[in-house]
Design a protein around this motif. Structure first.
Motif, PDB file in Angstrom:
ATOM      1  N   GLY A 171     -19.707 -12.623  -2.469  1.00 54.71           N
ATOM      2  CA  GLY A 171     -19.671 -13.019  -1.271  1.00 54.71           C
ATOM      3  C   GLY A 171     -18.485 -13.594  -0.873  1.00 54.71           C
ATOM      4  O   GLY A 171     -18.178 -14.089   0.482  1.00 54.71           O
ATOM      5  N   GLU A 172     -17.835 -12.778  -1.196  1.00 56.10           N
ATOM      6  CA  GLU A 172     -15.994 -12.294  -0.812  1.00 56.10           C
ATOM      7  C   GLU A 172     -16.237 -10.635  -0.921  1.00 56.10           C
ATOM      8  O   GLU A 172     -16.804 -10.123  -2.138  1.00 56.10           O
ATOM      9  CB  GLU A 172     -15.157 -12.833  -1.820  1.00 56.10           C
ATOM     10  N   PRO A 173     -14.803 -10.355  -0.139  1.00 52.47           N
ATOM     11  CA  PRO A 173     -14.926  -9.164   0.479  1.00 52.47           C
ATOM     12  C   PRO A 173     -13.393  -8.392   0.039  1.00 52.47           C
ATOM     13  O   PRO A 173     -12.739  -8.755   0.535  1.00 52.47           O
ATOM     14  CB  PRO A 173     -14.178  -8.700   2.466  1.00 52.47           C
ATOM     15  N   ARG A 174     -13.740  -8.880  -1.250  1.00 54.11           N
ATOM     16  CA  ARG A 174     -12.642  -8.095  -3.059  1.00 54.11           C
ATOM     17  C   ARG A 174     -12.773  -6.732  -2.326  1.00 54.11           C
ATOM     18  O   ARG A 174     -11.585  -6.620  -2.277  1.00 54.11           O
ATOM     19  CB  ARG A 174     -13.491  -8.335  -3.779  1.00 54.11           C
ATOM     20  N   TYR A 175     -13.384  -5.915  -1.492  1.00 59.84           N
ATOM     21  CA  TYR A 175     -13.134  -4.474  -1.650  1.00 59.84           C
ATOM     22  C   TYR A 175     -12.874  -3.581  -0.381  1.00 59.84           C
ATOM     23  O   TYR A 175     -12.927  -2.692  -0.354  1.00 59.84           O
ATOM     24  CB  TYR A 175     -14.616  -3.692  -2.608  1.00 59.84           C
ATOM     25  N   GLY A 176     -12.915  -4.156   0.319  1.00 62.52           N
ATOM     26  CA  GLY A 176     -12.911  -3.801   1.764  1.00 62.52           C
ATOM     27  C   GLY A 176     -13.934  -5.009   2.960  1.00 62.52           C
ATOM     28  O   GLY A 176     -14.196  -4.785   2.131  1.00 62.52           O
ATOM     29  N   PRO A 177     -13.332  -4.065   4.403  1.00 63.34           N
ATOM     30  CA  PRO A 177     -14.650  -4.736   4.724  1.00 63.34           C
ATOM     31  C   PRO A 177     -16.019  -3.914   4.888  1.00 63.34           C
ATOM     32  O   PRO A 177     -16.074  -2.866   4.505  1.00 63.34           O
ATOM     33  CB  PRO A 177     -14.349  -5.164   6.667  1.00 63.34           C
ATOM     34  N   GLY A 178     -17.880  -3.898   5.049  1.00 62.24           N
ATOM     35  CA  GLY A 178     -18.586  -3.342   5.444  1.00 62.24           C
ATOM     36  C   GLY A 178     -18.474  -2.182   4.171  1.00 62.24           C
ATOM     37  O   GLY A 178     -18.123  -2.890   2.808  1.00 62.24           O
ATOM     38  N   PRO A 179     -19.900  -1.787   4.097  1.00 63.83           N
ATOM     39  CA  PRO A 179     -20.025  -1.011   2.440  1.00 63.83           C
ATOM     40  C   PRO A 179     -19.413  -0.353   2.266  1.00 63.83           C
ATOM     41  O   PRO A 179     -18.741   0.237   3.400  1.00 63.83           O
ATOM     42  CB  PRO A 179     -21.469  -0.631   3.764  1.00 63.83           C
ATOM     43  N   ALA A 202     -12.735 -12.047 -13.068  1.00 65.17           N
ATOM     44  CA  ALA A 202     -11.949 -12.359 -12.950  1.00 65.17           C
ATOM     45  C   ALA A 202     -12.516 -11.598 -11.327  1.00 65.17           C
ATOM     46  O   ALA A 202     -13.213 -11.625 -11.089  1.00 65.17           O
ATOM     47  CB  ALA A 202     -11.024 -11.257 -13.879  1.00 65.17           C
ATOM     48  N   ALA A 203     -10.508 -12.077 -10.272  1.00 59.24           N
ATOM     49  CA  ALA A 203     -10.961 -11.668  -9.120  1.00 59.24           C
ATOM     50  C   ALA A 203     -10.886 -10.480  -8.949  1.00 59.24           C
ATOM     51  O   ALA A 203     -10.254  -9.756  -9.699  1.00 59.24           O
ATOM     52  CB  ALA A 203      -9.720 -12.304  -8.657  1.00 59.24           C
ATOM     53  N   PRO A 262      -7.746  -6.586  -6.600  1.00 57.64           N
ATOM     54  CA  PRO A 262      -7.004  -7.098  -7.823  1.00 57.64           C
ATOM     55  C   PRO A 262      -6.767  -7.472  -9.601  1.00 57.64           C
ATOM     56  O   PRO A 262      -6.194  -7.459  -9.980  1.00 57.64           O
ATOM     57  CB  PRO A 262      -6.452  -8.695  -7.239  1.00 57.64           C
ATOM     58  N   ALA A 263      -8.471  -6.405  -9.531  1.00 52.90           N
ATOM     59  CA  ALA A 263      -8.564  -6.814 -10.770  1.00 52.90           C
ATOM     60  C   ALA A 263      -8.427  -4.953 -11.152  1.00 52.90           C
ATOM     61  O   ALA A 263      -8.454  -4.488 -12.565  1.00 52.90           O
ATOM     62  CB  ALA A 263      -9.950  -7.203 -11.008  1.00 52.90           C
ATOM     63  N   ARG A 264      -8.010  -4.628 -10.143  1.00 54.19           N
ATOM     64  CA  ARG A 264      -8.056  -2.569 -10.406  1.00 54.19           C
ATOM     65  C   ARG A 264      -7.145  -1.804 -11.328  1.00 54.19           C
ATOM     66  O   ARG A 264      -8.169  -1.204 -11.646  1.00 54.19           O
ATOM     67  CB  ARG A 264      -7.484  -2.112  -8.825  1.00 54.19           C
ATOM     68  N   ARG A 265      -5.860  -2.645 -11.524  1.00 53.47           N
ATOM     69  CA  ARG A 265      -5.461  -2.610 -13.011  1.00 53.47           C
ATOM     70  C   ARG A 265      -5.027  -2.943 -13.537  1.00 53.47           C
ATOM     71  O   ARG A 265      -4.211  -2.873 -14.645  1.00 53.47           O
ATOM     72  CB  ARG A 265      -3.420  -1.717 -11.704  1.00 53.47           C
ATOM     73  N   PHE A 283     -16.929  -5.926 -24.673  1.00 51.32           N
ATOM     74  CA  PHE A 283     -15.768  -5.490 -22.954  1.00 51.32           C
ATOM     75  C   PHE A 283     -14.265  -6.716 -23.379  1.00 51.32           C
ATOM     76  O   PHE A 283     -15.059  -7.654 -22.289  1.00 51.32           O
ATOM     77  CB  PHE A 283     -16.557  -4.841 -22.574  1.00 51.32           C
ATOM     78  N   ARG A 284     -13.309  -6.531 -23.183  1.00 50.44           N
ATOM     79  CA  ARG A 284     -12.567  -7.128 -23.287  1.00 50.44           C
ATOM     80  C   ARG A 284     -11.830  -7.136 -21.954  1.00 50.44           C
ATOM     81  O   ARG A 284     -11.620  -5.869 -21.956  1.00 50.44           O
ATOM     82  CB  ARG A 284     -11.605  -7.248 -24.363  1.00 50.44           C
ATOM     83  N   PHE A 285     -11.731  -7.938 -21.523  1.00 50.28           N
ATOM     84  CA  PHE A 285     -11.370  -7.628 -19.947  1.00 50.28           C
ATOM     85  C   PHE A 285      -9.860  -8.236 -19.655  1.00 50.28           C
ATOM     86  O   PHE A 285      -9.794 -10.030 -19.834  1.00 50.28           O
ATOM     87  CB  PHE A 285     -11.972  -8.018 -18.877  1.00 50.28           C
ATOM     88  N   GLY A 286      -9.123  -8.118 -19.273  1.00 51.78           N
ATOM     89  CA  GLY A 286      -8.038  -8.623 -19.532  1.00 51.78           C
ATOM     90  C   GLY A 286      -6.634  -8.166 -17.922  1.00 51.78           C
ATOM     91  O   GLY A 286      -7.773  -9.002 -17.202  1.00 51.78           O
ATOM     92  N   ASN A 287      -5.701  -8.717 -18.134  1.00 52.31           N
ATOM     93  CA  ASN A 287      -5.003  -8.934 -17.002  1.00 52.31           C
ATOM     94  C   ASN A 287      -4.603  -7.462 -16.796  1.00 52.31           C
ATOM     95  O   ASN A 287      -4.029  -6.584 -16.946  1.00 52.31           O
ATOM     96  CB  ASN A 287      -3.654 -10.606 -17.055  1.00 52.31           C
TER      97      ASN A 287
END
Length: 221
Positions: A108-116, A14-15, A188-191, A160-164
């Motif tokens: 390939g997307e900055p899902r977690y912020g810029p840089g390492p 998921a995103a 967007p998936a943190r919670r 592992f069941r990953f929901g919304n």
């Protein structure tokens, strides 16, 4: 432990939620398992968690860095004997940051912020799944931090069941997790709600020397 004929690629479930198959090699799995066995010893060792309503979790647990209890954190085992919690090992934080970077690179997307990743990971839960153990749908919402959660799997495979983020019901996706897999969820998936409806007893790599499943979930408080 045997290598797969066709290695599984990283996959965005998921995103912001990324599966990293086989991310822990054989040596790292053994190292982490040795740590888990040490942390499981008293004081503040492996315990059965009792919920506020009186029920008990089927998964047994050890806390590192801060003691988790339903639904909060403390420096001591406040719902037990009051022992100081075991120290969070810096090695786990290093692995977690590297897994976040690998997940970002895979998408390939900055899902977690810029840089390492520079997150200061400082807490972890070690969950042991024996025969018949499972984990109901829940979300990791007791930490003020929104830093990505990193989960490492050892031993038996599981579903592992990953929901919304809206609730425990559908939509969700069932993802097989095997020994050595890492799973990162942030942004967007943190919670998002997630759980383990079942494990596959006897599916652990024979060379690991583990009966059951161990999951180590690394977080920033």
């Amino acid at each position: 432990m045997s290598a797969e004929l066709f290695p599984r690629p990283a996959e965005e479930i998921a995103a912001g939620a990324v599966l990293l198959p086989g991310w822990l090699g054989e040596g790292a799995q053994r190292e982490l398992l040795a740590g888990c066995r040490s942390w499981a010893l008293p004081p503040a060792g492996l315990r059965t968690v009792r919920m506020p309503g009186g029920g008990e979790m089927s998964v047994r647990q050890v806390s590192l860095g801060r003691h988790w209890y339903p639904y909060g954190y403390a420096p001591t085992v406040v719902d037990g004997g009051g022992e100081p919690v075991k120290t969070f090992p810096g090695r786990l934080g290093e692995w977690a940051r590297a897994a976040v970077d690998a997940a970002a690179e895979a998408t390939g997307e900055p899902r977690y912020g810029p840089g390492p990743c520079t997150v200061r990971y400082d807490v972890a839960l070690v969950n042991f799944y024996g025969a018949g153990a499972r984990m109901g749908m829940h979300r990791d919402s007791d930490e003020p931090s929104d830093a990505p959660v990193v989960s490492f799997s050892l031993g038996d495979s599981c579903v592992f069941r990953f929901g919304n983020t809206e609730g425990r019901g559908r939509p969700w996706r069932d993802v097989p997790l095997r020994s050595g897999d890492a799973f990162v969820f942030g942004g967007p998936a943190r919670r998002a709600y997630h759980g383990v409806p079942r494990t596959e007893p006897g599916s652990a790599p024979p060379g690991l020397g583990l009966r059951g499943r161990v999951n180590v979930t690394v977080r920033a408080y």
